[in-house]
Design a protein around this motif. Sequence first.
Motif, PDB file in Angstrom:
ATOM      1  N   ASP A  15      35.524  34.008  57.410  1.00  0.00           N
ATOM      2  CA  ASP A  15      34.925  35.165  57.266  1.00  0.00           C
ATOM      3  C   ASP A  15      36.494  36.249  56.681  1.00  0.00           C
ATOM      4  N   PHE A  16      36.995  36.104  57.366  1.00  0.00           N
ATOM      5  CA  PHE A  16      38.341  36.925  57.342  1.00  0.00           C
ATOM      6  C   PHE A  16      40.044  35.989  57.333  1.00  0.00           C
ATOM      7  N   VAL A  17      40.214  36.152  56.759  1.00  0.00           N
ATOM      8  CA  VAL A  17      42.382  35.335  57.039  1.00  0.00           C
ATOM      9  C   VAL A  17      43.491  36.457  56.773  1.00  0.00           C
ATOM     10  N   MET A  18      44.337  36.769  57.942  1.00  0.00           N
ATOM     11  CA  MET A  18      45.204  36.838  57.883  1.00  0.00           C
ATOM     12  C   MET A  18      46.885  36.862  57.722  1.00  0.00           C
ATOM     13  N   LEU A  19      47.691  36.722  56.230  1.00  0.00           N
ATOM     14  CA  LEU A  19      48.646  35.730  56.360  1.00  0.00           C
ATOM     15  C   LEU A  19      50.020  37.194  56.443  1.00  0.00           C
ATOM     16  N   THR A  43      36.970  28.834  54.159  1.00  0.00           N
ATOM     17  CA  THR A  43      36.459  30.403  53.245  1.00  0.00           C
ATOM     18  C   THR A  43      35.248  29.744  52.567  1.00  0.00           C
ATOM     19  N   HIS A  44      34.328  31.270  51.954  1.00  0.00           N
ATOM     20  CA  HIS A  44      33.275  30.887  51.790  1.00  0.00           C
ATOM     21  C   HIS A  44      33.095  31.916  50.661  1.00  0.00           C
ATOM     22  N   HIS A  45      32.032  32.452  50.053  1.00  0.00           N
ATOM     23  CA  HIS A  45      31.689  33.330  49.411  1.00  0.00           C
ATOM     24  C   HIS A  45      31.534  34.114  50.235  1.00  0.00           C
ATOM     25  N   GLY A  46      32.445  35.741  49.486  1.00  0.00           N
ATOM     26  CA  GLY A  46      32.874  36.842  50.260  1.00  0.00           C
ATOM     27  C   GLY A  46      33.263  36.764  51.629  1.00  0.00           C
ATOM     28  N   SER A  47      34.032  35.396  51.407  1.00  0.00           N
ATOM     29  CA  SER A  47      35.570  35.584  52.384  1.00  0.00           C
ATOM     30  C   SER A  47      36.894  36.647  52.295  1.00  0.00           C
ATOM     31  N   ILE A  48      36.674  37.282  52.905  1.00  0.00           N
ATOM     32  CA  ILE A  48      37.961  37.804  52.557  1.00  0.00           C
ATOM     33  C   ILE A  48      39.709  37.453  53.411  1.00  0.00           C
ATOM     34  N   VAL A  49      40.736  37.777  52.517  1.00  0.00           N
ATOM     35  CA  VAL A  49      41.975  37.163  52.948  1.00  0.00           C
ATOM     36  C   VAL A  49      42.813  37.506  52.667  1.00  0.00           C
ATOM     37  N   TYR A  50      44.038  38.816  53.472  1.00  0.00           N
ATOM     38  CA  TYR A  50      44.901  40.001  53.456  1.00  0.00           C
ATOM     39  C   TYR A  50      45.744  39.425  53.432  1.00  0.00           C
ATOM     40  N   MET A  51      46.611  38.971  52.957  1.00  0.00           N
ATOM     41  CA  MET A  51      48.301  39.161  52.523  1.00  0.00           C
ATOM     42  C   MET A  51      49.514  39.921  52.508  1.00  0.00           C
ATOM     43  N   HIS A  52      50.037  40.076  53.405  1.00  0.00           N
ATOM     44  CA  HIS A  52      51.496  40.671  53.196  1.00  0.00           C
ATOM     45  C   HIS A  52      53.028  40.130  52.779  1.00  0.00           C
ATOM     46  N   GLY A  75      40.048  30.378  43.548  1.00  0.00           N
ATOM     47  CA  GLY A  75      38.463  31.614  43.370  1.00  0.00           C
ATOM     48  C   GLY A  75      38.353  32.574  44.039  1.00  0.00           C
ATOM     49  N   PHE A  76      39.595  33.513  43.652  1.00  0.00           N
ATOM     50  CA  PHE A  76      39.497  34.677  45.041  1.00  0.00           C
ATOM     51  C   PHE A  76      39.597  35.453  44.070  1.00  0.00           C
ATOM     52  N   GLU A  77      38.913  36.654  44.252  1.00  0.00           N
ATOM     53  CA  GLU A  77      39.363  38.329  43.322  1.00  0.00           C
ATOM     54  C   GLU A  77      39.805  39.158  43.862  1.00  0.00           C
ATOM     55  N   LEU A  78      41.410  39.895  43.040  1.00  0.00           N
ATOM     56  CA  LEU A  78      41.666  40.456  43.654  1.00  0.00           C
ATOM     57  C   LEU A  78      40.614  41.721  43.941  1.00  0.00           C
ATOM     58  N   MET A  79      41.191  42.094  45.301  1.00  0.00           N
ATOM     59  CA  MET A  79      40.074  43.512  45.632  1.00  0.00           C
ATOM     60  C   MET A  79      40.911  44.888  46.026  1.00  0.00           C
ATOM     61  N   GLN A  80      42.464  44.521  46.326  1.00  0.00           N
ATOM     62  CA  GLN A  80      43.287  45.600  46.464  1.00  0.00           C
ATOM     63  C   GLN A  80      44.858  45.047  46.617  1.00  0.00           C
ATOM     64  N   PHE A  81      45.820  46.067  45.774  1.00  0.00           N
ATOM     65  CA  PHE A  81      47.202  45.842  46.160  1.00  0.00           C
ATOM     66  C   PHE A  81      47.710  47.133  45.658  1.00  0.00           C
ATOM     67  N   GLU A  82      48.068  47.446  46.940  1.00  0.00           N
ATOM     68  CA  GLU A  82      49.699  48.763  46.949  1.00  0.00           C
ATOM     69  C   GLU A  82      50.587  48.297  47.888  1.00  0.00           C
ATOM     70  N   PRO A  89      59.379  50.369  47.844  1.00  0.00           N
ATOM     71  CA  PRO A  89      58.567  49.428  49.411  1.00  0.00           C
ATOM     72  C   PRO A  89      59.164  48.266  49.555  1.00  0.00           C
ATOM     73  N   ARG A  90      59.765  48.104  50.466  1.00  0.00           N
ATOM     74  CA  ARG A  90      59.818  46.414  51.135  1.00  0.00           C
ATOM     75  C   ARG A  90      58.684  45.115  51.420  1.00  0.00           C
ATOM     76  N   TYR A  91      57.176  45.683  51.257  1.00  0.00           N
ATOM     77  CA  TYR A  91      55.705  44.839  50.762  1.00  0.00           C
ATOM     78  C   TYR A  91      54.858  45.639  50.886  1.00  0.00           C
ATOM     79  N   TYR A  92      54.370  45.096  50.098  1.00  0.00           N
ATOM     80  CA  TYR A  92      52.979  44.873  49.760  1.00  0.00           C
ATOM     81  C   TYR A  92      52.115  43.922  50.241  1.00  0.00           C
ATOM     82  N   HIS A  93      50.576  45.275  50.646  1.00  0.00           N
ATOM     83  CA  HIS A  93      49.010  45.108  51.001  1.00  0.00           C
ATOM     84  C   HIS A  93      48.455  43.852  50.028  1.00  0.00           C
ATOM     85  N   SER A  94      47.627  42.968  50.080  1.00  0.00           N
ATOM     86  CA  SER A  94      47.087  42.092  49.139  1.00  0.00           C
ATOM     87  C   SER A  94      46.036  41.892  49.548  1.00  0.00           C
TER      88      SER A  94
END
Length: 132
Positions: A3-7, A30-39, A72-79, A113-118
């Motif tokens: 459901d969730f993958v953190m990288l 992953t499956h439909h609706g899974s979240i992937v977080y990347m730093h 097949g991942f849609e960007l939900m947040q980039f900051e 900033p040196r880093y980003y959240h996606s």
Amino acid sequence: TFDFVMLNDVAEHVQKDRYGCFFQTLKSLTHHGSIVYMHTPNPIAQLQDSGQYYENVLPHDFLLVGMAQLAGFELMQFEQDTESDCNRKQHRQDAVRIPKLAEGAGCQSKGLPRYYHSVFRREDHEEVFKLS
């Protein structure tokens, strides 16, 4: 599948010829609706940092396109990451050049900033990725 993958600080260490496999593996785990977080680091900071043993400069657009077209991942947040702290003193001239959006970032490079959240969400409807 997950459901969730953190990288955290992972994607920039993938071998250049293995990014297709990287994106496909995320899709298969992953499956439909899974979240992937990347730093991920700011590409400008990566160009200045020669202390890493193996690190690619990872342009943001490369990551976004790969996640969409190959996995097949849609960007939900980039900051910008304004919470990481590099424990380094900022040079006075860097402080003058900090854009309003980057104020408060504890870890900066060239005034950014040196880093980003996606945050990405797996989307199985192909129409989401097509311009209509």
